[in-house]
Motif scaffolding. Structure first.
Motif, PDB file in Angstrom:
ATOM      1  N   ARG A 229       0.846  -1.193   0.000  1.00  0.00           N
ATOM      2  CA  ARG A 229       0.000   0.000   0.000  1.00  0.00           C
ATOM      3  C   ARG A 229       0.887   1.251   0.000  1.00  0.00           C
ATOM      4  O   ARG A 229       1.914   1.289   0.684  1.00  0.00           O
ATOM      5  CB  ARG A 229      -0.902   0.011   1.232  1.00  0.00           C
ATOM      6  N   ASP A 231       0.929   5.878  -0.725  1.00  0.00           N
ATOM      7  CA  ASP A 231       0.167   7.144  -0.702  1.00  0.00           C
ATOM      8  C   ASP A 231      -1.021   7.050   0.257  1.00  0.00           C
ATOM      9  O   ASP A 231      -2.173   7.346  -0.095  1.00  0.00           O
ATOM     10  CB  ASP A 231      -0.322   7.512  -2.110  1.00  0.00           C
ATOM     11  N   THR A 233      -3.660   7.893   3.109  1.00  0.00           N
ATOM     12  CA  THR A 233      -4.382   9.121   3.442  1.00  0.00           C
ATOM     13  C   THR A 233      -5.120   8.925   4.756  1.00  0.00           C
ATOM     14  O   THR A 233      -5.882   7.959   4.900  1.00  0.00           O
ATOM     15  CB  THR A 233      -5.399   9.476   2.343  1.00  0.00           C
ATOM     16  N   GLU A 255      -3.368   3.671  -2.052  1.00  0.00           N
ATOM     17  CA  GLU A 255      -3.332   3.191  -3.427  1.00  0.00           C
ATOM     18  C   GLU A 255      -2.602   1.859  -3.468  1.00  0.00           C
ATOM     19  O   GLU A 255      -1.759   1.569  -2.607  1.00  0.00           O
ATOM     20  CB  GLU A 255      -2.642   4.211  -4.342  1.00  0.00           C
ATOM     21  N   ASP A 257      -1.421  -1.548  -6.417  1.00  0.00           N
ATOM     22  CA  ASP A 257      -1.348  -2.084  -7.775  1.00  0.00           C
ATOM     23  C   ASP A 257      -1.359  -3.612  -7.727  1.00  0.00           C
ATOM     24  O   ASP A 257      -0.742  -4.231  -6.846  1.00  0.00           O
ATOM     25  CB  ASP A 257      -0.070  -1.619  -8.486  1.00  0.00           C
ATOM     26  N   HIS A 275      -4.810  -0.810 -11.207  1.00  0.00           N
ATOM     27  CA  HIS A 275      -4.482   0.212 -10.214  1.00  0.00           C
ATOM     28  C   HIS A 275      -5.759   0.650  -9.496  1.00  0.00           C
ATOM     29  O   HIS A 275      -6.787   0.904 -10.129  1.00  0.00           O
ATOM     30  CB  HIS A 275      -3.839   1.426 -10.886  1.00  0.00           C
ATOM     31  N   THR A 276      -5.697   0.736  -8.168  1.00  0.00           N
ATOM     32  CA  THR A 276      -6.872   1.102  -7.372  1.00  0.00           C
ATOM     33  C   THR A 276      -6.502   2.193  -6.377  1.00  0.00           C
ATOM     34  O   THR A 276      -5.448   2.116  -5.723  1.00  0.00           O
ATOM     35  CB  THR A 276      -7.429  -0.110  -6.605  1.00  0.00           C
ATOM     36  N   GLU A 277      -7.383   3.182  -6.261  1.00  0.00           N
ATOM     37  CA  GLU A 277      -7.239   4.242  -5.265  1.00  0.00           C
ATOM     38  C   GLU A 277      -8.430   4.168  -4.304  1.00  0.00           C
ATOM     39  O   GLU A 277      -9.570   4.365  -4.713  1.00  0.00           O
ATOM     40  CB  GLU A 277      -7.205   5.620  -5.942  1.00  0.00           C
ATOM     41  N   TYR A 278      -8.138   3.872  -3.059  1.00  0.00           N
ATOM     42  CA  TYR A 278      -9.187   3.810  -2.038  1.00  0.00           C
ATOM     43  C   TYR A 278      -9.221   5.120  -1.258  1.00  0.00           C
ATOM     44  O   TYR A 278      -8.182   5.588  -0.752  1.00  0.00           O
ATOM     45  CB  TYR A 278      -8.918   2.663  -1.064  1.00  0.00           C
ATOM     46  N   GLN A 279     -10.406   5.712  -1.145  1.00  0.00           N
ATOM     47  CA  GLN A 279     -10.568   6.918  -0.349  1.00  0.00           C
ATOM     48  C   GLN A 279     -10.586   6.556   1.139  1.00  0.00           C
ATOM     49  O   GLN A 279     -10.956   5.443   1.512  1.00  0.00           O
ATOM     50  CB  GLN A 279     -11.877   7.620  -0.717  1.00  0.00           C
TER      51      GLN A 279
END
Length: 287
Positions: A229, A231, A233, A255, A257, A275-279
């Motif tokens: 994991r 970046d 947040t 984020e 991959d 690629h996945t971006e989780y809030q």
């Protein structure tokens, strides 16, 4: 006629009378038995006969098993959930609609087309769903557990993933970056059967688990890799109102991959990156 002969004669006549009485009493049963036996003999003689065992060609059971698409396992995947949650009912309804679906060679599977609308009249109940960075109660919540379990079975089988989007927030039920969010009718999960045989979907569930298995002819071997994991947040806190509010503990965003490598006879055919971006998921208190 002497006395002895008369005595024998009278005994003879008495025996004849007894025999006639006995016959009159039992003759219907005797006739019935003879008729029944005759019918059995006729049935045996006129019934079509199977050929001798040595004359019947015996199929190669191993060949039949391996040439029938529905008899060869391609992949299987299991996810779990808490017993008694409202979404369990929705999961079971969708699982029953999905179970047994067959995808022809070259055809594209649509989750929304097969499972259909998630409405009250079809048995679905309110349960938590993801709306942006929040969980709220809505009809059919939990359906994504079915689509995401299917996604991972498709991923492992090496089938062609055409359309899939991860949830906006990370959910612990699925592997990082390997999931398929759905919402009828727009947000769909689609994959194509790029093999030469039909693929059958088999779904099994208990009160705490869901398993999707795919049966058919595997084309590729699959290797996968997941990054660390990055970046990350931090999450914040929020207050929710109304009956649709779902209290949640906070989870950070990140984020990640995922790579899938498809091999044919040991040779790399294709390398895919997801690629996945989780809030971040805020900690929500309902009032």
């Amino acid at each position: 006629m002497g006395r002895t002969r008369r005595r024998h004669y009278r005994r003879y006549r008495a025996d004849q009378r007894a025999l006639r009485v006995h016959f009159r009493r039992w003759w219907p049963f005797v006739v019935g038995a003879l008729v029944a036996n005759g019918m059995l003999v006729a049935t045996y003689l006129w019934a079509p006969r199977e050929p001798a065992a040595s004359a019947v060609p015996v199929p190669d059971r191993a060949a039949v098993r391996w040439t029938a698409p529905a008899e060869r396992p391609m992949s299987t995947f299991t996810t779990r959930f808490e017993r008694g949650e409202p979404r369990v009912r929705n999961i079971e309804i969708a699982a029953r609609r999905l179970d047994g679906a067959v995808v022809r060679p070259g055809a594209t599977f649509s989750f929304n087309e097969v499972v259909g609308p998630r409405t009250r009249d079809r048995g679905y109940v309110p349960a938590p769903v993801i709306m942006g960075s929040r969980l709220v109660k809505d009809i059919g919540g939990g359906i994504c557990q079915v689509s995401s379990t299917l996604y991972n079975a498709v991923f492992r089988a090496g089938l062609d993933i055409r359309k899939a989007r991860a949830h906006t927030m990370w959910m612990p039920e699925y592997p990082d970056g390997r999931e398929a969010a759905v919402a009828y009718p727009g947000l769909d999960f689609r994959w194509r059967n790029d093999t030469d045989d039909s693929v059958r979907i088999e779904v099994e569930y208990t009160d705490s688990s869901l398993t999707v298995s795919l049966w058919g002819e595997r084309r590729y071997d699959v290797r996968s890799q997941t990054s660390e994991r990055y970046d990350r947040t931090p999450y914040g806190t929020e207050v929710g109102y109304g009956s649709k509010c779902v209290p949640t503990t906070g989870r950070e965003g990140f984020e990640i991959d995922v790579w899938r490598v498809l091999l044919e006879n040991g040779r790399k055919v294709r390398r895919e990156k997801y690629h996945t971006e989780y809030q971040p998921q805020p900690a929500v208190t309902c009032v």
